[in-house]
Design an enzyme around this catalytic site. Structure first.
Site, PDB file in Angstrom:
ATOM      1  N   CYS A   1       1.488  -1.998  15.437  1.00 14.89           N
ATOM      2  CA  CYS A   1       1.489  -1.734  13.995  1.00 14.89           C
ATOM      3  C   CYS A   1       0.871  -2.888  13.212  1.00 14.89           C
ATOM      4  O   CYS A   1       1.254  -4.053  13.384  1.00 14.89           O
ATOM      5  CB  CYS A   1       2.923  -1.484  13.538  1.00 14.89           C
ATOM      6  SG  CYS A   1       3.074  -1.224  11.759  1.00 14.89           S
TER       7      CYS A   1
ATOM      8  N   CYS B   1       6.306  -4.750  15.625  1.00 11.65           N
ATOM      9  CA  CYS B   1       5.927  -3.812  16.688  1.00 11.65           C
ATOM     10  C   CYS B   1       4.467  -4.088  17.057  1.00 11.65           C
ATOM     11  O   CYS B   1       3.627  -4.288  16.185  1.00 11.65           O
ATOM     12  CB  CYS B   1       6.094  -2.363  16.212  1.00 11.65           C
ATOM     13  SG  CYS B   1       7.790  -1.942  15.787  1.00 11.65           S
TER      14      CYS B   1
ATOM     15  N   GLU C   1       0.834  -1.198   0.000  1.00 10.60           N
ATOM     16  CA  GLU C   1       0.000   0.000   0.000  1.00 10.60           C
ATOM     17  C   GLU C   1       0.870   1.249   0.000  1.00 10.60           C
ATOM     18  O   GLU C   1       1.955   1.266   0.573  1.00 10.60           O
ATOM     19  CB  GLU C   1      -0.895   0.002   1.240  1.00 10.60           C
ATOM     20  CG  GLU C   1      -1.942  -1.094   1.158  1.00 10.60           C
ATOM     21  CD  GLU C   1      -2.854  -1.160   2.369  1.00 10.60           C
ATOM     22  OE1 GLU C   1      -4.027  -1.456   2.175  1.00 10.60           O
ATOM     23  OE2 GLU C   1      -2.389  -0.929   3.491  1.00 10.60           O
TER      24      GLU C   1
ATOM     25  N   CYS D   1       6.679  -6.645   7.184  1.00  9.52           N
ATOM     26  CA  CYS D   1       7.783  -6.094   7.974  1.00  9.52           C
ATOM     27  C   CYS D   1       8.203  -7.125   9.014  1.00  9.52           C
ATOM     28  O   CYS D   1       7.352  -7.786   9.609  1.00  9.52           O
ATOM     29  CB  CYS D   1       7.321  -4.812   8.677  1.00  9.52           C
ATOM     30  SG  CYS D   1       8.634  -4.008   9.627  1.00  9.52           S
TER      31      CYS D   1
ATOM     32  N   GLY E   1       6.961  -1.581   6.164  1.00  9.54           N
ATOM     33  CA  GLY E   1       8.368  -1.988   6.148  1.00  9.54           C
ATOM     34  C   GLY E   1       9.321  -1.077   6.882  1.00  9.54           C
ATOM     35  O   GLY E   1       8.963   0.026   7.304  1.00  9.54           O
ATOM     36  N   GLU E   2      10.530  -1.570   7.080  1.00  9.78           N
ATOM     37  CA  GLU E   2      11.593  -0.811   7.750  1.00  9.78           C
ATOM     38  C   GLU E   2      12.624  -0.402   6.691  1.00  9.78           C
ATOM     39  O   GLU E   2      13.383  -1.247   6.200  1.00  9.78           O
ATOM     40  CB  GLU E   2      12.228  -1.680   8.844  1.00  9.78           C
ATOM     41  CG  GLU E   2      13.513  -1.140   9.431  1.00  9.78           C
ATOM     42  CD  GLU E   2      13.470   0.328   9.866  1.00  9.78           C
ATOM     43  OE1 GLU E   2      12.563   0.723  10.613  1.00  9.78           O
ATOM     44  OE2 GLU E   2      14.372   1.090   9.442  1.00  9.78           O
TER      45      GLU E   2
ATOM     46  N   LEU F   1      10.513   6.431  18.383  1.00 12.54           N
ATOM     47  CA  LEU F   1      10.968   6.206  19.764  1.00 12.54           C
ATOM     48  C   LEU F   1       9.906   5.448  20.566  1.00 12.54           C
ATOM     49  O   LEU F   1      10.141   4.349  21.031  1.00 12.54           O
ATOM     50  CB  LEU F   1      11.261   7.577  20.382  1.00 12.54           C
ATOM     51  CG  LEU F   1      12.307   7.678  21.466  1.00 12.54           C
ATOM     52  CD1 LEU F   1      13.635   7.113  21.016  1.00 12.54           C
ATOM     53  CD2 LEU F   1      12.485   9.148  21.873  1.00 12.54           C
ATOM     54  N   HIS F   2       8.764   6.074  20.769  1.00 13.91           N
ATOM     55  CA  HIS F   2       7.568   5.469  21.365  1.00 13.91           C
ATOM     56  C   HIS F   2       7.671   5.071  22.841  1.00 13.91           C
ATOM     57  O   HIS F   2       6.662   4.737  23.470  1.00 13.91           O
ATOM     58  CB  HIS F   2       7.055   4.281  20.550  1.00 13.91           C
ATOM     59  CG  HIS F   2       6.889   4.574  19.089  1.00 13.91           C
ATOM     60  ND1 HIS F   2       6.482   5.795  18.619  1.00 13.91           N
ATOM     61  CD2 HIS F   2       7.078   3.798  18.001  1.00 13.91           C
ATOM     62  CE1 HIS F   2       6.431   5.763  17.285  1.00 13.91           C
ATOM     63  NE2 HIS F   2       6.798   4.568  16.893  1.00 13.91           N
TER      64      HIS F   2
ATOM     65  N   SER G   1      11.650   7.301   7.965  1.00 21.10           N
ATOM     66  CA  SER G   1      11.303   6.981   9.340  1.00 21.10           C
ATOM     67  C   SER G   1      11.806   5.576   9.642  1.00 21.10           C
ATOM     68  O   SER G   1      11.578   4.644   8.879  1.00 21.10           O
ATOM     69  CB  SER G   1       9.782   7.057   9.516  1.00 21.10           C
ATOM     70  OG  SER G   1       9.414   6.631  10.808  1.00 21.10           O
TER      71      SER G   1
ATOM     72  N   ASN H   1      -3.360   5.105  15.906  1.00 20.39           N
ATOM     73  CA  ASN H   1      -4.458   4.734  15.009  1.00 20.39           C
ATOM     74  C   ASN H   1      -4.842   3.293  15.292  1.00 20.39           C
ATOM     75  O   ASN H   1      -3.970   2.430  15.325  1.00 20.39           O
ATOM     76  CB  ASN H   1      -4.011   4.874  13.551  1.00 20.39           C
ATOM     77  CG  ASN H   1      -3.684   6.320  13.212  1.00 20.39           C
ATOM     78  OD1 ASN H   1      -4.450   7.217  13.511  1.00 20.39           O
ATOM     79  ND2 ASN H   1      -2.530   6.545  12.624  1.00 20.39           N
TER      80      ASN H   1
END
Ligand code: SAH
Length: 334
Positions: A108, A105, A81, A101, A151-152, A207-208, A183, A285
């Site tokens: 996500c 996480c 997407e 990915c 993805g990373e 970071l989160h 990112s 989200n």
């Protein structure tokens, strides 16, 4: 073969043909080589066979028309997407760098589907090409890029950087490096490599959480590289590039959004030698497990940071209604 092989396919032709082909694909935005009438018929036929231009996608548009999501079909039938966000003065595309990915996480949706494969340079730039074609009728172009889709990016470093060079190149997309952001969860090797490229792209670090135990709980990658190590690589990045870094922080109710969490974040960032950073607070989200922080909680969290002199911004929410917001990309039909 794909668009990444354009130079190779045209190698036996007079040099000016490459310029004509690039002009046709990237400026005139043709969708079929037959439209490139400056090229001889035989060459058009060869190109149609070797380098297909069609990008197969299903498009959804949000009610306010500001968010457009493309579900793109790849050659091997996997799906990714990409999202176009229409700001007043900018058309930003959120790009995917992988199918799925591997980072898993907790918050996500992409992480939940696991890793399928890296995208090629052509598959990355095709996402932008698709939206340039979409915007053509309004005489507009994509002029800003964020690698915040599936993805990373730093686990597909070479193709992401290869794509950035094409996006930045005047003969191709002509998107200024300063309008391109990567990112990352902070893959140390990637941060170090990016520092050495002479490119003015922006770096954002997800970071989160401000301590290792919480960060490891919600971002398993943190078990392999601690917060301290990530921040050290960011400091080195700053020393080399002098570029401001953005720290992203998702606000998840009851998990990382207390005032104690805010003070901890303040303390962590106060330990940095550089002050050239900002914090971007992102509303969580929904992806099924957590709850978003309330607006009041976000406001209170934000004021703790601001009181200690940290620059804070809040991310505008795009595309929740069509599941196109950050962390919601899962290519449902994969
Ligand atoms: N792997 C990269 C890029 C993809 S995610 C990274 O982690 O940075 C892009 C941004 O969206 C990251 O900051 C990511 O943490 C955030 N994100 C992921 N899931 C989210 C969710 N459910 N709500 C809001 N933001 C989310």
């Amino acid at each position: 073969m794909d668009l990444g092989n354009l130079e190779k396919v045209l190698a036996g032709e007079p040099a000016f043909r490459l310029g004509q082909a690039k002009q046709a694909v990237f400026r005139d935005l043709i969708e079929d080589w037959q439209e490139a009438t400056v090229l001889p018929l035989s060459l058009r036929e060869k190109l149609s066979k070797d380098i297909p231009l069609k990008v197969v996608a299903e498009i959804s548009v949000s009610k306010d028309k500001k968010t457009i999501k493309a579900l793109i079909n790849l050659k091997d039938d996997l799906k990714i997407e990409a999202v176009l966000m229409r700001h007043q003065d900018r058309n930003t595309v959120c790009l995917s760098s992988m199918v799925g990915c591997p980072l898993a996480c907790e918050f996500c949706a992409t992480g939940k589907i696991g890793f399928k494969r890296n995208l090629t340079i052509a598959e990355i730039i095709n996402q932008v090409l698709l939206f340039n074609r979409y915007l053509k009728k309004e005489n507009q172009r994509v002029n800003s890029i964020v690698f915040m889709g599936m993805g990373e990016p730093f686990l597909n470093y070479d193709n992401v950087l290869g794509a950035i060079r094409v996006l930045n190149d005047q003969d191709y997309f002509n998107i200024g490096a300063r309008h391109i952001s990567i990112s990352t969860v902070g893959i140390i090797d990637g941060v170090e490599k990016l520092a050495k490229e002479s490119l003015q792209v922006n770096l954002a670090i997800s970071l989160h959480a401000a301590n290792d135990s919480l960060r490891s709980e919600i971002m398993p990658i943190n078990k392999n590289q601690s917060l301290g190590e990530v921040l050290k690589s960011v400091e080195n990045y700053f020393k080399t590039t002098r570029r401001k870094v953005m720290f992203e922080y998702i606000m998840i109710a009851g998990i990382n959004d207390s005032l104690k969490n805010a003070r901890e974040l303040t303390g962590l960032l106060a330990g940095l030698k550089s002050t050239a950073f900002m914090v971007n607070l992102i509303s969580y989200n929904p992806t099924g497990i957590f709850k978003a922080s309330t607006p009041k909680q976000i406001k209170d969290f934000k004021s703790v940071l601001e009181k200690s002199g940290i620059e804070v911004t809040q991310r505008y929410r795009f595309g929740q209604t069509i599941k196109a917001a950050c962390g919601q990309l899962a290519a449902d039909k994969t």
